[in-house]
Design an enzyme around this catalytic site. Structure first.
Site, mmCIF file in Angstrom:
data_model
loop_
_atom_site.group_PDB
_atom_site.id
_atom_site.type_symbol
_atom_site.label_atom_id
_atom_site.label_comp_id
_atom_site.label_asym_id
_atom_site.label_seq_id
_atom_site.Cartn_x
_atom_site.Cartn_y
_atom_site.Cartn_z
ATOM 1 C CG ASP A 26 -2.037 0.973 1.139
ATOM 2 O OD1 ASP A 26 -2.285 1.500 0.038
ATOM 3 O OD2 ASP A 26 -2.677 1.223 2.167
ATOM 4 N N GLY A 29 0.026 5.252 -4.521
ATOM 5 C CA GLY A 29 -0.616 6.482 -4.978
ATOM 6 C C GLY A 29 -0.056 7.699 -4.249
ATOM 7 N NE ARG A 30 -1.542 6.702 1.022
ATOM 8 C CZ ARG A 30 -1.559 5.833 2.027
ATOM 9 N NH1 ARG A 30 -1.307 6.238 3.258
ATOM 10 N NH2 ARG A 30 -1.831 4.560 1.809
ATOM 11 C CB THR A 72 -12.732 -8.499 -5.395
ATOM 12 O OG1 THR A 72 -12.643 -8.325 -3.968
ATOM 13 C CG2 THR A 72 -12.378 -9.929 -5.724
ATOM 14 C CG ASN A 74 -7.482 -2.664 -5.918
ATOM 15 O OD1 ASN A 74 -6.536 -3.402 -5.687
ATOM 16 N ND2 ASN A 74 -7.856 -1.718 -5.070
ATOM 17 N NE ARG A 194 -3.044 -1.373 4.489
ATOM 18 C CZ ARG A 194 -4.280 -1.448 4.060
ATOM 19 N NH1 ARG A 194 -5.112 -2.281 4.623
ATOM 20 N NH2 ARG A 194 -4.701 -0.703 3.059
ATOM 21 N NE ARG A 200 -8.173 0.706 5.082
ATOM 22 C CZ ARG A 200 -7.876 1.999 5.210
ATOM 23 N NH1 ARG A 200 -8.019 2.607 6.367
ATOM 24 N NH2 ARG A 200 -7.428 2.687 4.186
ATOM 25 C CB SER A 202 -7.724 -3.870 2.897
ATOM 26 O OG SER A 202 -7.625 -2.598 3.469
#
Ligand code: FPP
Length: 246
Positions: A26, A29-30, A72, A74, A194, A200, A202
């Site tokens: 994860d 994107g950031r 699923t 995404n 993570r 979390r 996810s």
């Protein structure tokens, strides 16, 4: 007073590694946003991180590495981003096929491959086929994967066996349930990592992570390197796992 930065000691016992590490990749994107780049550039950087972490895991003798590449959920992202991730997958799978003999890593894909494009599905199946005999290190790529979806598939498969008389109700034990999951034959993860500061699960390995240890870090996935992995492994090795006992 001398200003020394305190050297962090991350003592990892490489003779006592977890058998199975799973990672939610994860923060791509950031990572891109911080640099003013499109999100797809973050995924490209994340894919390179996966290549180097996977290479290192093989080197240190880790037996199983499972990564969450596409859930699923995404599919709900913008088409350009979904297309970018699918393009990266194709590129890296072609490379995995070409370099199978050099890498000596077994690949397996966990998830519902039926709704992938025929080209990507074919690449997944060919990657599994050409790497199936490498037993030292296995990399599982979760693709169109959802933990709830996986449990539903398993329930449907058992129901079909029951309806056809191939199974009775009392034969549905935890072991048998495990054989209906995408992860059939793979031991449960010992450590789930993570990055990116999110805390979390996810929809990742919901059944399998019942007794996993969790490690969270603020580092974004593209910046995750072997030192970060060492920190996670060292933290894991300090934990006392009781599996519900005392
Ligand atoms: C989550 O970060 C990452 C994904 C949904 C995709 C992960 C895909 C790759 C690393 C590349 C392809 C994989 C392979 C196997 C070659 P995010 O986009 O949710 O990041 P954010 O939370 O910062 O927005």
């Amino acid at each position: 007073m001398a200003l020394f930065k305190k050297k962090e000691t991350t003592n990892v016992d490489f003779n006592d590694l977890p058998r199975h590490v799973a990672i939610i990749m994860d923060g791509n994107g950031r990572w891109a946003k911080k640099r003013g780049l499109p999100r797809t550039a973050g995924h490209a950087a994340g894919a390179e991180t996966l290549r180097s972490i996977a290479t290192y895991c093989k080197q240190i003798g880790l037996r199983y590495l499972t990564v969450y590449a596409f859930s699923t959920e995404n599919w709900g992202r913008p088409a350009e981003e979904v297309g970018g991730i699918m393009g990266l997958l194709k590129k890296y799978l072609r490379e995995a096929i070409d370099q199978a003999d050099h890498n000596q890593v077994k690949f397996r894909f966990l998830g519902d491959l039926a709704s992938l494009s025929p080209e990507l599905r074919d690449l997944c199946l060919r990657t599994e086929e050409v790497t199936r005999l490498y037993e030292d290190c296995q990399i599982n790529i979760c693709l169109n994967y959802g933990g709830r979806d996986e449990i539903l598939h398993a329930a449907q498969a058992f129901a079909a066996d029951y309806a056809e008389g191939r199974a009775t109700l009392d034969e549905l034990t935890e072991q048998r349930m495990g054989r209906y999951l995408f992860t059939s034959g793979v031991p449960d993860p010992d450590l789930v990592i993570r990055p990116s500061g999110e805390v979390r699960i996810s929809n990742f390995l919901l059944w399998q992570s019942a007794y996993a240890e969790f490690y969270f870090t603020d580092v974004l996935w593209p910046d995750f390197d072997r030192n970060e992995l060492h920190r996670a492994l060292a933290a894991y090795q300090k934990r006392s796992r009781r599996f519900g006992g005392v």
